[in-house]
Design an enzyme around this catalytic site. Structure first.
Site, PDB file in Angstrom:
ATOM      1  N   GLY A  79       0.804  -1.213   0.000  1.00 46.48           N
ATOM      2  CA  GLY A  79       0.000   0.000   0.000  1.00 46.48           C
ATOM      3  C   GLY A  79       0.837   1.262   0.000  1.00 46.48           C
ATOM      4  N   GLY A 170      -2.325  -5.345   8.753  1.00 41.30           N
ATOM      5  CA  GLY A 170      -3.739  -5.707   8.748  1.00 41.30           C
ATOM      6  C   GLY A 170      -4.648  -4.615   8.245  1.00 41.30           C
ATOM      7  N   CYS A 188      -3.614   6.687   0.580  1.00 39.98           N
ATOM      8  CA  CYS A 188      -3.560   5.595  -0.399  1.00 39.98           C
ATOM      9  C   CYS A 188      -3.406   6.104  -1.829  1.00 39.98           C
ATOM     10  CB  CYS A 188      -4.782   4.686  -0.272  1.00 39.98           C
ATOM     11  SG  CYS A 188      -4.937   3.961   1.363  1.00 39.98           S
TER      12      CYS A 188
END
Length: 230
Positions: A79, A170, A188
């Site tokens: 990410g 996670g 993001c």
């Protein structure tokens, strides 16, 4: 939280206070090593961090617009840039994919399903989006985008890493964080959509409410039937 809801075969811990990021990461890596050796059970930690930004393996430096605002940590997960802070439930998921199926895409699908079913308990429709990892909610009450499409806000972020097929890092769910803290990054790498939280959506949800919903929905969300190819 209600201990009767917890999976009996997983070391499920709710950590008090604000957890130092570097210390937590070191402890998580040690736990992952122990799980891989068979010395510790699968583990899930639910916690909050002090305000900080993390950079995943795909992070674009241009997306960090305020590098001196909060500490910036290199996360090592997949990410881009993500914010963590008080009022956000961070869930570190240390599960053994050797016994759950060595399928990374399926595993991410399980995590998304877990978030979506958890949000549904509060009347929130969380959705997946092709090409965008995480969980999103549509905002029809907001002005549409220039192309006429509906605005969407991100309510949960997902970023994982695997070591010897043990997962770590996670997800995070925005319960009641300071949403203004997200303005120091392009979350993001997505510029055309924003972020939201359960409280921002008008829901008086507590962290314990979310923890209990996560516990209730864990087993069913990780069932094999929830593995999809989309």
């Amino acid at each position: 939280m209600n201990d009767t809801l917890l999976p009996t075969d997983i070391d499920w811990q709710v950590l008090p206070g604000l957890s130092d990021y570097a210390d937590t990461l070191a402890q998580m890596e040690a736990r992952v090593a122990a799980i891989a050796l068979g010395h510790a059970p699968e583990t899930i930690w639910l916690l909050e961090h002090p305000p900080l930004y993390t950079a995943g393996t795909s992070a674009n430096p241009a997306d960090l617009s305020e590098p001196n605002r909060f500490p910036v940590h290199i996360a090592g997960r997949g990410g881009q840039y993500t914010y963590h802070g008080p009022g956000q439930r961070v869930v570190y998921v240390m599960l053994d994919l050797n016994k759950r199926g060595r399928d990374v895409r399926c595993f991410v699908n399980h995590i998304e399903a877990w978030v979506i079913t958890t949000l549904a308990e509060f009347g929130v429709t969380g959705e997946r989006r092709a090409g965008r990892v995480g969980v999103w909610v549509t905002r029809p009450e907001k002005a549409p985008l220039p192309d006429g499409s509906a605005r969407e806000d991100k309510i949960a972020a997902i970023g994982i890493k695997l070591r010897r097929w043990i997962s770590f890092h996670g997800l995070s769910i925005n319960v009641e964080p300071d949403l203004e803290h997200f303005t120091g990054i392009i979350p993001c790498g997505i510029r055309e959509h924003g972020v939201t939280s359960l409280v921002d959506l008008g829901l008086p949800v507590t962290m314990e409410d979310v923890d209990n919903a996560l516990a209730r929905n864990f087993a069913n969300s990780f069932a094999p039937r929830n593995c999809k190819s989309d």
